[in-house]
Design an enzyme around this catalytic site. Structure first.
Site, PDB file in Angstrom:
ATOM      1  N   ARG A   1       0.855  -1.187   0.000  1.00 13.73           N
ATOM      2  CA  ARG A   1       0.000   0.000   0.000  1.00 13.73           C
ATOM      3  C   ARG A   1       0.892   1.238   0.000  1.00 13.73           C
ATOM      4  NH1 ARG A   1      -1.956   1.442   4.146  1.00 13.73           N
ATOM      5  NH2 ARG A   1      -1.138   0.011   5.701  1.00 13.73           N
TER       6      ARG A   1
ATOM      7  N   TYR B   1      -1.295  -3.824  -6.804  1.00 14.67           N
ATOM      8  CA  TYR B   1      -0.984  -4.587  -5.593  1.00 14.67           C
ATOM      9  C   TYR B   1      -2.019  -4.407  -4.473  1.00 14.67           C
ATOM     10  CZ  TYR B   1       2.005  -7.103  -2.363  1.00 14.67           C
ATOM     11  OH  TYR B   1       2.520  -8.048  -1.506  1.00 14.67           O
TER      12      TYR B   1
ATOM     13  N   LYS C   1      -9.304  -2.276   1.893  1.00 11.39           N
ATOM     14  CA  LYS C   1      -9.027  -1.062   2.670  1.00 11.39           C
ATOM     15  C   LYS C   1      -9.840   0.134   2.160  1.00 11.39           C
ATOM     16  CE  LYS C   1      -5.892  -3.211   5.108  1.00 11.39           C
ATOM     17  NZ  LYS C   1      -6.134  -3.535   6.524  1.00 11.39           N
TER      18      LYS C   1
ATOM     19  N   HIS D   1     -10.821  -1.573  11.734  1.00 15.74           N
ATOM     20  CA  HIS D   1      -9.654  -2.379  11.369  1.00 15.74           C
ATOM     21  C   HIS D   1      -9.428  -3.381  12.498  1.00 15.74           C
ATOM     22  CE1 HIS D   1      -5.113  -2.329  10.152  1.00 15.74           C
ATOM     23  NE2 HIS D   1      -5.766  -3.296   9.560  1.00 15.74           N
TER      24      HIS D   1
ATOM     25  N   SER E   1      -0.260  -2.470  12.310  1.00 15.53           N
ATOM     26  CA  SER E   1       0.460  -3.507  11.559  1.00 15.53           C
ATOM     27  C   SER E   1       1.615  -4.063  12.391  1.00 15.53           C
ATOM     28  CB  SER E   1       1.041  -2.919  10.282  1.00 15.53           C
ATOM     29  OG  SER E   1       0.022  -2.348   9.538  1.00 15.53           O
TER      30      SER E   1
ATOM     31  N   CYS F   1       1.695  -6.350  14.706  1.00 16.77           N
ATOM     32  CA  CYS F   1       1.448  -6.671  16.115  1.00 16.77           C
ATOM     33  C   CYS F   1       0.812  -8.054  16.276  1.00 16.77           C
ATOM     34  CB  CYS F   1       0.552  -5.618  16.753  1.00 16.77           C
ATOM     35  SG  CYS F   1       1.338  -4.022  16.951  1.00 16.77           S
TER      36      CYS F   1
ATOM     37  N   ASP G   1      -9.022  -9.108   9.843  1.00 19.58           N
ATOM     38  CA  ASP G   1      -8.567  -7.755   9.505  1.00 19.58           C
ATOM     39  C   ASP G   1      -9.626  -6.660   9.674  1.00 19.58           C
ATOM     40  OD1 ASP G   1      -6.436  -6.081   8.588  1.00 19.58           O
ATOM     41  OD2 ASP G   1      -7.362  -5.975   6.612  1.00 19.58           O
TER      42      ASP G   1
ATOM     43  N   ARG H   1       2.646 -11.892   0.078  1.00 17.21           N
ATOM     44  CA  ARG H   1       1.303 -12.188   0.586  1.00 17.21           C
ATOM     45  C   ARG H   1       0.730 -13.479   0.037  1.00 17.21           C
ATOM     46  NH1 ARG H   1      -0.900  -8.427   4.435  1.00 17.21           N
ATOM     47  NH2 ARG H   1       0.656  -6.794   4.447  1.00 17.21           N
TER      48      ARG H   1
HETATM   49  O1  O2Y Z   1       0.348  -3.899   1.342  1.00 15.35           O
HETATM   50  C1  O2Y Z   1      -0.820  -4.205   1.120  1.00 15.35           C
HETATM   51  O2  O2Y Z   1      -1.438  -3.890   0.110  1.00 15.35           O
HETATM   52  C2  O2Y Z   1      -1.553  -5.017   2.076  1.00 15.35           C
HETATM   53  S1  O2Y Z   1      -1.781  -4.209   3.578  1.00 15.35           S
HETATM   54  C3  O2Y Z   1      -2.765  -5.249   4.552  1.00 15.35           C
HETATM   55  C4  O2Y Z   1      -3.169  -6.462   4.052  1.00 15.35           C
HETATM   56  C5  O2Y Z   1      -3.964  -7.280   4.817  1.00 15.35           C
HETATM   57  C6  O2Y Z   1      -4.353  -6.846   6.042  1.00 15.35           C
HETATM   58  N1  O2Y Z   1      -3.965  -5.655   6.531  1.00 15.35           N
HETATM   59  C7  O2Y Z   1      -3.153  -4.867   5.836  1.00 15.35           C
HETATM   60  C8  O2Y Z   1      -2.769  -3.569   6.502  1.00 15.35           C
HETATM   61  O3  O2Y Z   1      -1.951  -2.820   6.024  1.00 15.35           O
HETATM   62  O4  O2Y Z   1      -3.353  -3.288   7.554  1.00 15.35           O
HETATM   63 MN    MN Z   2      -4.944  -4.597   8.083  1.00 15.37          MN
END
Ligand code: O2Y
Ligand code: MN
Length: 614
Positions: free
Chosen positions: A71, A212, A221, A241, A264, A266, A289, A386
């Site tokens: 992200r 991605y 998200k 979340h 994240s 944790c 999540d 992932r």
């Molecule tokens: O980097 C990404 O696109 C995934 S981020 C993510 C994926 C699954 C659950 N939580 C997260 C997050 O950043 O909280």
């Molecule tokens: Mn998440």
């Protein structure tokens, strides 16, 4: 062009097809056959590999472009009409200006590509808490991933047709394919040309340039948190979340459901899939999540997991750390940026066995000498690699994880990675105190992890990158949940706790890495205490920050001898000087929200200061 019984959908797709100019438009039906056909097409075009069908049935392997691995918070925007409504924690741009930029980018962006139209439901089809969306994308990888992560296809379309409405989600990888040219292995735009944009007032999502994860699988998200948090504010519910787990005391068969928010890194997925170490307790997973919570007609706050799969971090997932997660990706899974072994399986650091010689790393290089490889500097699997795995694969999934009405929420946990100050568990005195706890969530980060100075990064409610409006107004919304008639003045609301599995005493050499608490499956001991507290049992001690367990209230029987009554005293202690320092940090954090900080939270901080003698 597509023809459905939803006039809004037909017009919307035609409008975007005219702008994006794809070679063809395909309406996705969400079938297994469609998944296999699209993934096999990716394999035929050299964009993916099919894994060995005996080892990993119906599973595929992708490598992304090195510029497109996570992200991108710096390229994520909340485009409300007024800047103030995006608040101090979000990037903002005027919606008209942003739309002008993006229409420019979207014009002709799908030339030479297929436009896939994906009808989907977040949450069980037709459920009272569920929501409907349609994503337009030019990525078959996104279609395959949405099939795993959402309820996608014909069933969702039928509901969209009945309602003649949906949340519009627009996505393009931002790389038209000129005629006669071979496609890139992973098409995307350069980092500064990626846009992850939410229009909270219109409930719309427009993203561009990344293929991605959260940038491209728009149900997750973008919809289930950023847009849904705004819808929840408007309609009186919560989009959070949070993982959801179900805890059962086997002797009485009594169950409690717990939602938990952690920043994240944790161990959220680990807690959601925990295997208890204390006898007589069972943990089952409902979600790892996201939680959507709404009052039902009887006044119970109920939660659903709006997703249908897990988009989990691969590295360090093993039979030891999280067997249920590992088993979840045994079949029907898409892997991204992990290692590919010579026998057609996957590998990542911390999977629990050595890397086979000849494995291909996430960048496409052969690993000839696995033993000499530096796992930190040059990992075989990218650190954010992932798996997208169906939740139904998880051996610990609860039987009612798809219940449309959701599960009754008994407790809410907040937590973070705090090496000092914060005890293993403490309990809020009332709802406003619980909201205060959520508002001050923070986690220790290393400098390398964020490219900033090391220390505690405040991540209120673990929603910092995911709140679709002003975070101060979001705090107010949480406070106001207690004022809803169904909340019965807080009587019908869950109890709130703050947990910290990561407190350390580095001077005690007997403790692994100095951790005062073993964590992982032993967190079931804290869950059992929380279960008792929800029944008005379990002895507590009052402290300036809230109630902590009395000596002996947490069962430590059977723990390794390095964790004992003495370390329990340490891990539960409340140090006034540390909290005085914490209060100063909270004041700095709160200052950002200025006039948007609810009075209830500044009042709560004043109570804490007074109790600490400040
Ligand atoms: O980097 C990404 O696109 C995934 S981020 C993510 C994926 C699954 C659950 N939580 C997260 C997050 O950043 O909280
Ligand atoms: Mn998440």
């Amino acid at each position: 062009m597509i023809k459905t019984n939803c006039a809004k959908l037909n017009t919307w797709v035609k409008m975007w097809a005219d702008i994006m100019q794809p070679e063809k438009v395909v309406l996705c039906d969400g079938s297994d056959a469609e998944f296999t056909r699209l993934m096999d097409e990716c394999v035929a075009e050299g964009l993916a590999k099919k894994l060995d069908d005996k080892k990993r049935p119906n599973s595929y392997y992708f490598q992304s472009d090195p510029s497109d691995v996570a992200r991108v918070e710096g390229r994520t925007f909340i485009c409300s009409r007024k800047k103030e409504d995006a608040g101090p924690t979000n990037n903002w741009m005027d919606p008209k200006e942003m739309k002008k930029i993006l229409i420019g980018k979207y014009t002709g962006c799908m030339k030479g590509r297929t436009m896939y139209v994906i009808p989907f439901s977040m949450g069980p089809l037709g459920g009272p808490i569920s929501q409907l969306g349609v994503e337009i994308t030019d990525s078959a990888y996104v279609v395959g991933s949405m099939k795993i992560m959402t309820r996608m296809g014909a069933g969702a379309l039928k509901l969209i047709e009945e309602k003649n409405d949906f949340i519009p989600c627009i996505h393009s990888v931002g790389k038209p394919l000129p005629e006669g040219l071979k496609d890139a292995k992973w098409a995307c735009a350069p980092i500064d040309d990626k846009y992850i944009v939410q229009f909270p007032e219109e409930h719309e999502i427009w993203t561009y340039g990344s293929g991605y994860g959260g940038n491209a699988l728009l149900g997750k998200k973008c919809f289930a948190l950023r847009i849904a948090s705004k819808m929840a504010q408007e309609e009186g519910w919560l989009a959070e979340h949070m993982l959801i787990l179900k805890l059962t005391k086997e002797a009485t068969k009594e169950t409690k459901c717990v939602c938990a928010a952690f920043p994240s890194a944790c161990g959220k997925t680990n807690l959601a899939m925990l295997i208890p170490t204390i006898p007589g307790w069972k943990v089952e997973t409902i979600g790892d999540d996201i939680a959507w919570m709404k009052f039902d007609e009887e006044g119970n706050l109920r939660a659903i997991n709006p997703e249908a799969g897990f988009f989990g971090v691969a590295p360090y997932t093993s039979a030891k750390t999280n067997k249920n997660a590992l088993d979840s990706c045994s079949k029907n899974t898409i892997f991204t940026n992990v290692g590919l072994t010579p026998d057609g399986d996957i590998w990542w650091e911390g999977i629990g066995y050595d890397c086979p010689k000849g494995t291909i790393d996430w960048k496409g290089n052969i690993v000839n000498d696995p033993a000499s490889r530096d796992a930190d500097e040059n990992p075989v699997a990218h650190k954010n690699s992932r798996f997208a795995a169906p939740a139904a694969n998880c051996p610990g999934i609860a039987s009612d994880w798809e219940s449309p009405k959701g599960v009754k929420v008994d407790a809410i946990l907040f937590g973070g990675r705090r090496p000092n100050t914060v005890p293993l568990v403490h309990e809020a005195e009332d709802w406003a105190h619980g909201v205060f706890m959520g508002s001050i969530v923070g986690s220790e980060v290393t400098a390398a992890a964020i490219g900033l100075k090391a220390g505690v990064r405040r991540d209120p409610f673990a929603m910092l990158p995911f709140c679709g409006y002003n975070m101060g107004d979001y705090f107010q919304h949480w406070i106001d949940m207690e004022k809803l008639p169904q909340a019965k003045g807080g009587k019908n609301l869950p109890k709130i706790f703050f947990v910290n599995w990561f407190r350390r005493d580095k001077s005690n050499k007997a403790l692994p890495a100095g951790f005062l608490w073993p964590g992982y499956g032993d967190n079931s001991r804290v869950l059992a205490y929380i279960f008792d507290r929800c029944n008005g049992q379990g002895e507590t001690v009052d402290t300036p920050i809230g109630k902590v367990p009395a000596k002996g209230a947490i069962n430590i029987e059977g723990l390794d001898s390095c964790w004992n009554e003495k370390t329990m005293e340490q891990v539960l202690s409340v140090n006034v000087d540390e909290w005085k320092d914490e209060v100063e940090r909270i004041e700095e954090h709160y200052a950002k929200f200025a006039g948007h900080l609810p009075k209830e939270l500044s009042d709560r901080l004043a109570i804490l200061k007074q109790r600490l003698g400040m």
